[in-house]
Design a protein around this motif. Structure first.
Motif, PDB file in Angstrom:
ATOM      1  N   GLU A   1     -65.090 -33.587   8.632  1.00 50.69           N
ATOM      2  CA  GLU A   1     -66.352 -34.743   9.220  1.00 50.69           C
ATOM      3  C   GLU A   1     -66.723 -35.397   8.629  1.00 50.69           C
ATOM      4  O   GLU A   1     -68.198 -36.560   8.311  1.00 50.69           O
ATOM      5  N   ALA A   2     -66.059 -35.528   7.085  1.00 50.23           N
ATOM      6  CA  ALA A   2     -66.772 -37.027   5.790  1.00 50.23           C
ATOM      7  C   ALA A   2     -67.525 -37.617   6.314  1.00 50.23           C
ATOM      8  O   ALA A   2     -68.257 -38.220   6.011  1.00 50.23           O
ATOM      9  N   GLU A   3     -66.396 -38.700   6.272  1.00 51.35           N
ATOM     10  CA  GLU A   3     -67.147 -39.890   6.432  1.00 51.35           C
ATOM     11  C   GLU A   3     -68.285 -39.950   7.453  1.00 51.35           C
ATOM     12  O   GLU A   3     -69.375 -40.703   7.275  1.00 51.35           O
ATOM     13  N   LYS A   4     -68.244 -39.815   8.354  1.00 52.84           N
ATOM     14  CA  LYS A   4     -69.472 -39.298   9.364  1.00 52.84           C
ATOM     15  C   LYS A   4     -70.639 -38.894   9.055  1.00 52.84           C
ATOM     16  O   LYS A   4     -71.862 -39.688   8.619  1.00 52.84           O
ATOM     17  N   ARG A   5     -70.365 -37.118   8.647  1.00 54.38           N
ATOM     18  CA  ARG A   5     -71.870 -37.025   7.922  1.00 54.38           C
ATOM     19  C   ARG A   5     -72.079 -37.042   7.379  1.00 54.38           C
ATOM     20  O   ARG A   5     -73.420 -37.263   6.057  1.00 54.38           O
ATOM     21  N   LEU A   6     -70.817 -37.128   5.896  1.00 54.36           N
ATOM     22  CA  LEU A   6     -71.302 -37.953   4.006  1.00 54.36           C
ATOM     23  C   LEU A   6     -70.627 -39.154   4.490  1.00 54.36           C
ATOM     24  O   LEU A   6     -71.299 -39.899   2.681  1.00 54.36           O
ATOM     25  N   GLY A   7     -70.738 -40.088   5.155  1.00 56.15           N
ATOM     26  CA  GLY A   7     -70.290 -41.499   4.756  1.00 56.15           C
ATOM     27  C   GLY A   7     -69.093 -41.534   3.639  1.00 56.15           C
ATOM     28  O   GLY A   7     -68.938 -42.309   2.899  1.00 56.15           O
ATOM     29  N   ILE A   8     -68.543 -40.481   3.278  1.00 54.79           N
ATOM     30  CA  ILE A   8     -67.447 -40.794   2.485  1.00 54.79           C
ATOM     31  C   ILE A   8     -66.457 -41.293   2.898  1.00 54.79           C
ATOM     32  O   ILE A   8     -65.444 -40.953   4.190  1.00 54.79           O
ATOM     33  N   THR A   9     -65.621 -42.776   2.128  1.00 58.25           N
ATOM     34  CA  THR A   9     -64.295 -42.574   2.608  1.00 58.25           C
ATOM     35  C   THR A   9     -62.851 -42.869   1.863  1.00 58.25           C
ATOM     36  O   THR A   9     -63.627 -42.125   0.640  1.00 58.25           O
ATOM     37  N   LEU A  10     -62.059 -42.991   1.867  1.00 58.77           N
ATOM     38  CA  LEU A  10     -61.152 -43.226   0.693  1.00 58.77           C
ATOM     39  C   LEU A  10     -60.574 -44.461   0.888  1.00 58.77           C
ATOM     40  O   LEU A  10     -60.111 -45.179   2.133  1.00 58.77           O
TER      41      LEU A  10
ATOM     42  N   ALA B   1     -56.358 -47.021  -0.429  1.00 60.50           N
ATOM     43  CA  ALA B   1     -55.415 -46.998  -0.794  1.00 60.50           C
ATOM     44  C   ALA B   1     -54.670 -45.338  -1.503  1.00 60.50           C
ATOM     45  O   ALA B   1     -53.564 -44.759  -1.474  1.00 60.50           O
ATOM     46  N   SER B   2     -55.113 -46.193  -2.214  1.00 60.85           N
ATOM     47  CA  SER B   2     -55.328 -44.806  -3.402  1.00 60.85           C
ATOM     48  C   SER B   2     -55.809 -42.962  -3.043  1.00 60.85           C
ATOM     49  O   SER B   2     -55.891 -42.523  -4.751  1.00 60.85           O
ATOM     50  N   TYR B   3     -55.931 -42.875  -2.608  1.00 64.14           N
ATOM     51  CA  TYR B   3     -57.254 -41.723  -1.909  1.00 64.14           C
ATOM     52  C   TYR B   3     -57.617 -41.528  -3.300  1.00 64.14           C
ATOM     53  O   TYR B   3     -58.182 -40.140  -2.812  1.00 64.14           O
ATOM     54  N   MET B   4     -58.807 -42.406  -3.277  1.00 65.48           N
ATOM     55  CA  MET B   4     -60.216 -42.702  -4.170  1.00 65.48           C
ATOM     56  C   MET B   4     -60.877 -42.229  -3.221  1.00 65.48           C
ATOM     57  O   MET B   4     -61.542 -43.654  -2.204  1.00 65.48           O
ATOM     58  N   MET B   5     -61.937 -41.245  -3.967  1.00 67.68           N
ATOM     59  CA  MET B   5     -63.036 -41.801  -2.468  1.00 67.68           C
ATOM     60  C   MET B   5     -64.455 -42.709  -2.852  1.00 67.68           C
ATOM     61  O   MET B   5     -64.682 -43.158  -3.879  1.00 67.68           O
ATOM     62  N   SER B   6     -64.604 -43.119  -2.443  1.00 66.13           N
ATOM     63  CA  SER B   6     -65.632 -43.853  -1.896  1.00 66.13           C
ATOM     64  C   SER B   6     -67.316 -43.239  -0.529  1.00 66.13           C
ATOM     65  O   SER B   6     -66.665 -42.982  -0.447  1.00 66.13           O
ATOM     66  N   PRO B   7     -68.562 -42.775  -1.755  1.00 65.65           N
ATOM     67  CA  PRO B   7     -68.898 -42.682  -3.315  1.00 65.65           C
ATOM     68  C   PRO B   7     -68.277 -42.959  -3.616  1.00 65.65           C
ATOM     69  O   PRO B   7     -67.492 -40.861  -3.712  1.00 65.65           O
ATOM     70  N   SER B   8     -67.893 -42.614  -5.308  1.00 63.73           N
ATOM     71  CA  SER B   8     -67.239 -42.194  -6.067  1.00 63.73           C
ATOM     72  C   SER B   8     -67.430 -40.765  -6.691  1.00 63.73           C
ATOM     73  O   SER B   8     -66.819 -40.629  -7.330  1.00 63.73           O
TER      74      SER B   8
END
Lengths: 815, 234
Positions: free
Chosen positions: B206-215, B217-224
């Motif tokens: 649940e990284a998007e909701k809990r941590l604010g991590i999104t990917l 199109a090239s599978y890089m994470m934001s925040p970097s």
């Protein structure tokens, strides 16, 4: 009944958590809950009915993640329609007697927008638009945008709602424990932006429990003139025997909500971890309370993606330096699309203490709409100061307002019907705080009374567009006293009348007053002081002028606007020891220290003072020494005899591993400082920039957004005099080719950080070979190796910036 | 985690346990200046040489280049208050398929991970981030003051790695107490474990909701400055 009518006199009770209940019903981690609208409709109906039974006025259809990034068109439509069928069944079957509404629920797309992510703002607007249209057609009573942790994403969603339906819209953001959105926005900043775009209710949900959100809610209530909502989690999650449990139970939860309702919150529900029991407790508490009326807070706000700037309580400084008028070096930067220079002007003004940046990029030969969008986007990626978009072209104004991440200042309208009719609709749509000049078809009136009359006319016209007085700021126009010595008196009187008579904010471009006189700063800054005393709310000014900054800080201290004179003392302590009397300008903020030979002569004897400054990475010294040298030495001689040899020394040390990347970059920064002085000098002469070396096209390849390596290479190449054309990052293959063909560039540098983007690099090279066979291609980046480079057909693999310079020199020689 | 390790030790994990992500917010871990320099391009050997003479022969904390030392101080001051320290993890029993490849709650098929997880009975899968504040700062400086930008990059990397180290130390300690062994952590992108596993892995946490991590199109994470990793336990 329309929900807005109902909301006028009543609290609105929202629903509670959905995800947790679905997980209990068997939803697996990673499974998309929206699919359950079709596969498990009975579970969805059961949960939603229990919320209506518990007293919810609004239940969110199960469409949180229903967007075209997760589902194809056909499935998306099917899932949204099913979601509304389910919610309607739940509503019909519920025993609750309250008013009931069904909302289209919109959560984030799950892709971060540029500049921090790779997703385009307009693509996000289009993606949300699809969901909005489908939801509106399926029969939504309102739209509920929620759990947004980025202000830009929120703007995209709200814009999509406004452009694709007429439904009421509530907007809710997810705040961290620091009281900010993940990308930095404060509650007040969200209030300013969302009210400007006419959200019907705003507030916060998720992330935290009700008690941790009290600070956020208080800020909402302080600033918001629309109803405020809260939909918190059941406290914080914690691990209990391998299960996530939340630590706030219905009695404390509803008690906390009750306190917020008493403070003025009008809409409440629950998010993660809450159940119908929580909602029932909240509904019972609300039933015993009387709603606090929603009032207009009458605050004049603009915002950036992080914070608000308020006009009225204390004077605001608006930096005027991003403007080509009369500035050769700036015009050159615009023509060459030298964005870094423009950004530098913005950052220097921020350091000098302005609160807002005016952005004017109008020049006859450039595409102003495209440029204002580009500059606004680039500026808001590097500075958190709000922007004042300054253009007379309505097309450019709309481009700027649309992409702006916040509520912008709009410069300007005036009393001409045609101008008001072009600009006010834009402000009504995107929000904005509008500078209005007191002139009309008849020109600029001489008397203060006539200018006030025009102001009244503008206020009336603005209200026809729903733009309140609080969103206007009048510029009663400063005219030069060298033409008419009564001119300043009229302006001063008009400032007083508009501020105190009409009760509206005022702004001036103060420097006009001294046009044509010697030592202009003396007149301008005194005029500034006089108008401040009459209630001037803002000035568009040159923050590098000591006289202006002196007046500003002294005024605030004298007017009880600077507690304990703290700001003034700090300002005074940082003033240079001796400001030359009648100085025209403080120059760049960083240039305040005296020039001279470097302290502690660590350099080798053969090295000149400028070279020593560059080698050691002393930026200020490098700039100062260059300025001194330019008095006697030709600009290009300094480049040839001083800067390039110094760079060569550092470059060699880097190659020999005597210094490392941070030091190489510090030297590059120092030489850039020297180059900036040299460019300024050369811009004065007719030929502009002077001769350059061969062109070099550089880009981070398609799909790759990390560009630090590429930027380093670019910087060093520029220092060596190459005509670098930086296409940025995530650059489509054909764009690279087109640029190379356009310039007939002999050399191209491509960067890739990730293995996943190497194929894009290969494809770019393939197209280059077809369409620009003359160009040499060098590649680099974290994943690159000689072997890789050979495999994808590059001419050269360069390990670092210096190797790239050497290769570029080699290619240039062979031309 | 403790209960999970106890059951792992006792061999009573069935593999049918509900996998629910646990989310934590950490206090600021101690800053390691030489790690910042290392991530900014200073070779470890140089830092070690400059640090000679200190007790325990540690890495240098203050570079000998005065201007660089000053800049590093500036950067640390600049980045003050820009970090959050968030981490989410799940514990799961480690299954094996017919060929002995690990079966995890997200799909993968990696020889290197198989090797890393040899003799493991369970795994802890985690995602961590230090937030978007540092990305904003990097944006602000990377073009106008690239050296500052580079040091900020280094500091972001140091912060997130130190955060994960802190958690990893807790795991190691808990395992040790129980007579278990935690394997070195392994991340997507190492060896033949592709970063294309990131979407499933992040969803699980649940990284998007809990941590604010999104990917992207090239599978890089934001925040970097975010990390995902797998810790095998045996």
């Amino acid at each position: 009944m329309n929900i807005l009518d109902f909301m006028h006199d009543n609290f609105i009770i929202l629903d509670g958590g959905m995800g947790t209940l679905l997980q209990e019903a068997g939803l697996k981690p990673g499974e998309l809950p929206e699919r359950w609208n079709v596969t498990h409709p009975e579970e969805i109906i059961r949960i939603q009915r229990s919320y209506f039974d518990a007293g919810s006025n609004v239940v969110l259809a199960n469409t949180f993640g229903a967007n075209c990034l997760k589902f194809d068109d056909e499935e998306l439509t099917q899932l949204i329609n099913a979601a509304f069928d389910n919610a309607r069944r739940a509503k019909a079957e519920s025993s609750g007697k309250q008013e009931k509404f069904i909302a289209l629920d919109i959560g984030p797309l799950g892709r971060l927008l540029k500049p921090y992510g790779d997703y385009e703002f307009e693509d996000a607007v289009s993606a949300y638009a699809k969901t909005v249209r489908t939801g509106a057609a399926a029969g939504a009573d309102l739209v509920f945008i929620e759990t947004m942790n980025d202000s830009y994403d929120t703007k995209a969603a709200l814009l999509a709602v406004k452009e694709n339906c007429d439904l009421p819209v509530f907007v809710s953001n997810a705040y961290g424990s620091d009281g900010k959105l993940m990308t930095g926005a404060s509650p007040a900043a969200m209030v300013a932006m969302l009210e400007g775009m006419h959200a019907d209710a705003i507030g916060a949900n998720c992330s935290l429990g009700p008690d941790q959100l009290i600070g956020v809610m208080e800020e909402y209530l302080e600033y918001a003139s629309v109803p405020v909502l809260i939909k918190p989690n059941a406290g914080l999650p914690r691990d209990e025997g391998g299960k996530t449990v939340y630590d706030v139970y219905p009695p404390e939860f509803s008690e906390a909500i009750k306190k917020l309702l008493e403070k003025g919150v009008r809409i409440a529900g629950g998010c993660c971890g809450t159940t119908p029991d929580y909602i029932k407790a909240v509904a019972e508490k609300a039933a015993a309370l009387k709603p606090v009326p929603v009032t207009d807070k009458n605050r004049s706000l603009i915002s950036s993606y992080t914070h608000v700037v308020e006009f009225g309580p204390s004077p605001i400084l608006i930096g005027e330096r991003i403007n080509p008028t009369g500035k050769k070096r700036f015009q050159q930067a615009l023509r060459e699309s030298d964005i870094d220079y423009i950004l530098g002007e913005g950052l220097k003004q921020a350091d000098a203490g302005v609160q807002v940046l005016d952005v004017n990029v109008g020049l006859p030969e450039i595409d102003e709409p495209a440029m204002i969008e580009r500059v606004a986007k680039e500026l808001q990626a590097v500075t958190d100061l709000p922007l004042q978009l300054d253009t007379s072209d309505p097309v450019a104004m709309e481009r700027g307002l649309r992409c702006y991440n916040g509520k912008a200042m709009v410069n300007s309208v005036n009393g001409k019907e045609e101008v008001m009719e072009a600009v006010f609709p834009l402000v009504a749509k995107y929000g904005g705080f509008v500078v209005a000049l007191t002139l009309d078809e008849g020109g600029i009136p001489e008397s203060a009374q006539e200018r006030v009359r025009i102001a009244e006319k503008i206020i009336r016209k603005a209200s026809e567009y729903g733009i309140a007085k609080k969103n206007l700021i009048f510029d009663p126009l400063a005219m030069t006293i060298s033409a008419d010595t009564k001119a300043a008196l009229a302006t001063i009187e008009a400032v007083h009348e508009i501020r105190h008579g009409l009760g509206v904010n005022t702004s001036l471009g103060v420097s006009n007053v001294s046009f044509g006189l010697p030592s202009r700063n003396i007149i301008t800054s005194t005029f500034f002081a006089l108008t401040l005393e009459q209630g001037l709310s803002a000035a568009i000014m040159n923050p590098y002028s000591y006289e202006m900054m002196n007046v500003y800080h002294a005024f605030k201290a004298l007017h009880d606007l600077d507690a304990n004179c703290t700001e003034y003392i700090e300002y005074a302590q940082n003033l240079p020891a001796q400001v030359p009397a009648g100085s025209q300008s403080a120059g760049a903020a960083s240039g305040t220290q005296g020039a001279g030979s470097p302290q502690g002569s660590g350099g080798k004897p053969a090295v000149s003072p400028l070279q020593n400054a560059i080698i050691r990475g002393l930026k200020e010294q490098a700039g100062n020494i260059t300025r001194e040298l330019l008095k006697e030495t030709a600009p290009l001689d300094i480049v040839q005899q001083e800067v390039i040899p110094a760079l060569d020394i550092v470059g060699k040390d880097f190659e020999e591993k005597k210094v490392y990347l941070p030091q190489l970059l510090m030297a590059a920064e120092a030489s850039k400082e020297a180059f900036e002085e040299i460019k300024k000098e050369m811009a004065k002469s007719a030929d502009g920039g002077g001769p350059k070396r061969c062109s070099f096209v550089i880009a981070t390849v398609h799909g790759d957004i990390h560009d630090i390596g590429k930027n380093i290479v670019k910087l060093i190449l520029e220092n060596y005099g190459f005509d670098v054309h930086d296409l940025g990052k995530d650059v489509p293959e054909q764009t690279v080719v087109d640029k190379v063909v356009e310039l007939h560039a002999p050399i191209v540098g491509l960067s890739a950080l990730m293995t996943t983007t190497v194929p894009a690099m290969e494809e770019t090279i393939r197209l280059l070979r077809e369409q620009a066979p003359w160009a040499k291609v060098t590649v680099g980046g974290a994943v690159m190796t000689q072997e890789y480079a050979d495999r994808i057909g590059a001419d050269k693999y360069c390990r670092d910036a210096m190797e790239t310079v050497r290769y570029a020199e080699e290619v240039e020689k062979s031309l | 985690m403790k209960e999970f390790l106890e059951r792992l030790k006792a061999g009573s994990l069935t593999g049918n346990e509900k996998i629910i992500p646990i989310y934590n917010e950490y206090d600021k871990p101690e800053l390691n200046r030489s790690e910042i320099l290392r991530y900014a391009g200073f070779p470890a050997a140089v830092l070690r040489a400059q640090g000679k003479g200190k007790k325990d022969d540690s890495f240098c904390e203050v570079p000998t280049d005065e201007e660089l030392a000053r800049r590093l101080d500036e950067v640390i001051e600049l980045a003050k208050g820009q970090f959050i320290y968030r981490l989410s993890y799940v514990c799961a029993k480690l299954g094996r398929d017919d060929e002995g490849y690990p079966v995890l709650p997200f799909e993968q098929h990696s020889d290197d991970l198989k090797k890393n997880l040899e003799n493991c009975e369970g795994v802890i899968i985690l995602a961590a981030t230090v937030g978007a504040g540092i990305d904003r700062l990097i944006r602000r400086y990377e073009r106008t003051e690239p050296a500052t930008g580079l040091l900020l990059q280094g500091m972001g990397a140091e912060r997130v790695e130190t955060l994960v180290d802190t958690f990893n130390d807790e795991v190691n300690k808990a395992c040790e107490d129980m007579g278990l062994k935690a394997h070195p952590r392994y991340s997507p992108g190492y060896g033949d474990l592709p970063i294309t596993v990131q979407p499933d892995l992040l969803k699980l946490l649940e990284a998007e909701k809990r941590l604010g991590i999104t990917l992207n199109a090239s599978y890089m994470m934001s925040p970097s400055k975010s990390v995902t990793a797998i810790i095998g336990i045996g």
